[in-house]
Design a protein around this motif. Sequence first.
Motif, PDB file in Angstrom:
ATOM      1  N   LYS A  13       0.815  -1.223   0.000  1.00  0.00           N
ATOM      2  CA  LYS A  13       0.000   0.000   0.000  1.00  0.00           C
ATOM      3  C   LYS A  13       0.851   1.276   0.000  1.00  0.00           C
ATOM      4  O   LYS A  13       0.622   2.178  -0.794  1.00  0.00           O
ATOM      5  CB  LYS A  13      -0.924   0.031   1.242  1.00  0.00           C
ATOM      6  CG  LYS A  13      -1.888  -1.124   1.339  1.00  0.00           C
ATOM      7  CD  LYS A  13      -2.689  -1.069   2.619  1.00  0.00           C
ATOM      8  CE  LYS A  13      -1.859  -1.140   3.871  1.00  0.00           C
ATOM      9  NZ  LYS A  13      -1.071  -2.391   4.040  1.00  0.00           N
ATOM     10  N   THR A  14       1.809   1.329   0.936  1.00  0.00           N
ATOM     11  CA  THR A  14       2.597   2.564   1.081  1.00  0.00           C
ATOM     12  C   THR A  14       3.396   2.841  -0.185  1.00  0.00           C
ATOM     13  O   THR A  14       3.450   3.983  -0.662  1.00  0.00           O
ATOM     14  CB  THR A  14       3.554   2.435   2.292  1.00  0.00           C
ATOM     15  OG1 THR A  14       2.790   2.039   3.418  1.00  0.00           O
ATOM     16  CG2 THR A  14       4.259   3.737   2.585  1.00  0.00           C
ATOM     17  N   THR A  15       3.983   1.777  -0.728  1.00  0.00           N
ATOM     18  CA  THR A  15       4.781   1.921  -1.950  1.00  0.00           C
ATOM     19  C   THR A  15       3.907   2.452  -3.080  1.00  0.00           C
ATOM     20  O   THR A  15       4.279   3.396  -3.788  1.00  0.00           O
ATOM     21  CB  THR A  15       5.367   0.538  -2.343  1.00  0.00           C
ATOM     22  OG1 THR A  15       6.004  -0.010  -1.198  1.00  0.00           O
ATOM     23  CG2 THR A  15       6.336   0.647  -3.489  1.00  0.00           C
ATOM     24  N   ARG A 143      10.846  -5.596   4.005  1.00  0.00           N
ATOM     25  CA  ARG A 143      10.779  -4.287   4.691  1.00  0.00           C
ATOM     26  C   ARG A 143      11.591  -4.325   5.980  1.00  0.00           C
ATOM     27  O   ARG A 143      12.152  -3.326   6.407  1.00  0.00           O
ATOM     28  CB  ARG A 143       9.319  -3.957   4.968  1.00  0.00           C
ATOM     29  CG  ARG A 143       9.127  -2.694   5.703  1.00  0.00           C
ATOM     30  CD  ARG A 143       7.686  -2.293   5.717  1.00  0.00           C
ATOM     31  NE  ARG A 143       6.843  -3.252   6.411  1.00  0.00           N
ATOM     32  CZ  ARG A 143       5.526  -3.342   6.259  1.00  0.00           C
ATOM     33  NH1 ARG A 143       4.914  -2.556   5.405  1.00  0.00           N
ATOM     34  NH2 ARG A 143       4.825  -4.210   6.942  1.00  0.00           N
TER      35      ARG A 143
HETATM   36  N1  LIG Z   1       4.233  -5.165  -5.940  1.00  0.00           N
HETATM   37  C1  LIG Z   1       5.414  -5.227  -5.306  1.00  0.00           C
HETATM   38  N2  LIG Z   1       6.415  -5.953  -5.838  1.00  0.00           N
HETATM   39  C2  LIG Z   1       7.602  -6.052  -5.209  1.00  0.00           C
HETATM   40  N3  LIG Z   1       7.892  -5.481  -4.035  1.00  0.00           N
HETATM   41  C3  LIG Z   1       6.941  -4.738  -3.468  1.00  0.00           C
HETATM   42  C4  LIG Z   1       5.655  -4.569  -4.070  1.00  0.00           C
HETATM   43  N4  LIG Z   1       4.901  -3.790  -3.255  1.00  0.00           N
HETATM   44  C5  LIG Z   1       5.676  -3.502  -2.194  1.00  0.00           C
HETATM   45  N5  LIG Z   1       6.903  -4.061  -2.320  1.00  0.00           N
HETATM   46  C6  LIG Z   1       7.970  -4.019  -1.304  1.00  0.00           C
HETATM   47  O1  LIG Z   1       7.460  -4.731  -0.163  1.00  0.00           O
HETATM   48  C7  LIG Z   1       7.750  -4.060   1.045  1.00  0.00           C
HETATM   49  C8  LIG Z   1       6.458  -3.737   1.789  1.00  0.00           C
HETATM   50  O2  LIG Z   1       5.686  -2.814   1.033  1.00  0.00           O
HETATM   51  P1  LIG Z   1       4.811  -1.662   1.719  1.00  0.00           P
HETATM   52  O3  LIG Z   1       4.443  -0.690   0.628  1.00  0.00           O
HETATM   53  O4  LIG Z   1       5.518  -1.100   2.912  1.00  0.00           O
HETATM   54  O5  LIG Z   1       3.520  -2.493   2.167  1.00  0.00           O
HETATM   55  P2  LIG Z   1       2.287  -2.040   3.065  1.00  0.00           P
HETATM   56  O6  LIG Z   1       2.270  -0.537   3.123  1.00  0.00           O
HETATM   57  O7  LIG Z   1       1.069  -2.587   2.382  1.00  0.00           O
HETATM   58  O8  LIG Z   1       2.501  -2.688   4.390  1.00  0.00           O
HETATM   59  C9  LIG Z   1       8.565  -2.846   0.666  1.00  0.00           C
HETATM   60  O9  LIG Z   1       9.928  -3.182   0.844  1.00  0.00           O
HETATM   61  C10 LIG Z   1       8.255  -2.615  -0.817  1.00  0.00           C
HETATM   62  O10 LIG Z   1       9.353  -2.050  -1.492  1.00  0.00           O
END
Ligand SMILES: Nc1ncnc2c1ncn2[C@@H]1O[C@H](COP(=O)(O)OP(=O)(O)O)[C@@H](O)[C@H]1O
Length: 207
Positions: A13-15, A143
Motif C-alpha cells: 500500500k505505502t509503496t 521491509r
Molecule cells: N508489488 C510489489 N512488488 C515487489 N515489491 C513490493 C511490491 N509492493 C511492495 N513491495 C515491497 O514490499 C515491502 C512492503 O511494502 P509496503 O508498501 O511497505 O507495504 P504495506 O504498506 O502494504 O505494508 C517494501 O519493501 C516494498 O518495497
Amino acid sequence: MHIAIVGNIGAGKTTLANKLAHHFNWEVFLEDVDHNPYLKDFYDDMPRWAFHLQVYFLNSRFRQTQQIKALQQASKGVIQDRTIYEDAHIFAANLHQSGLMTERDYQNYLSLFTSMISMVNPPDLLLYLRADLPKLVAQIDKRNRDYENNIKIDYLKHLNEHYEEWISGYKAGRLLIVDVNNLDYVNNPEDLSVIIDKINSTLFGLF
Ligand SMILES: Nc1ncnc2c1ncn2[C@@H]1O[C@H](COP(=O)(O)OP(=O)(O)O)[C@@H](O)[C@H]1O
Ligand SMILES: Nc1ncnc2c1ncn2[C@H]1C[C@H](O)[C@@H](COP(=O)(O)O)O1
C-alpha cells in the motif's frame, strides 16, 4: 478526488500510495507507524495492548479523514494509505474474534467507532490490493521492521479472511480489486501502468 488503498500488512500500500501521489501529483496520507507509541508493545503482547493500539489508530485515522475532507473541499486530490474502516472491520474484529480483545473493550471500541464514522466520507475509489500469504510474508521480510519479525502466519491468514469478507460486502462507493501477487511495481514500470490504467478506467472511463 480521493483514492484509498486498502490491504493486508505488506501488500504494498505505502509503496503504491507514494507512486500514485507522484503520478497524479496529489497529496499522500500515510499511516502513523514510525511514531506510533503502542505498535511495538502490541506485537510483544497483543492482549495487553490491543485496546490502546486500536484507540490510537482510530483517533489518528479520524484526524486524517477530517484533513482529507478539507483538501477535497479545496478540490485537491488525495491518496490515502489504509482507511478507518480497516481498523474496525479488519483489525479490531480479528482481535476480538481471536480472543485477543475482551468483549467489554471491543464493545467500547465499536461504540466509539460508530460515533465517529457518521462524520467520515467514503473515498471516491477504494483500491484493494489482494495478496496471498507468500507475497505478504516476502514483502514483510523485505521491509524488515524488527517488531514485525514475530508476526504469525495465522495472524496474516485471519486478516486476509476478514479483508475478503469485508470487500465482498463493500457498497459505500467505487471499488477496484487488484491482485498484486504477480505485480512488481517497484521494479517494473509496466506493472505500475497496469494499475494506473485500471484506476483511470474505473474513475474517469478512460481506456
Ligand atoms: N508489488 C510489489 N512488488 C515487489 N515489491 C513490493 C511490491 N509492493 C511492495 N513491495 C515491497 O514490499 C515491502 C512492503 O511494502 P509496503 O508498501 O511497505 O507495504 P504495506 O504498506 O502494504 O505494508 C517494501 O519493501 C516494498 O518495497
Ligand atoms: N488497526 C490496527 N490494528 C493493529 N495493527 C495495525 C492496525 N493498523 C495498522 N496496523 C499495523 C500493521 C503493521 O504492522 C503496521 C503498518 O501497517 P502496514 O499494513 O504495514 O502499512 O501497523
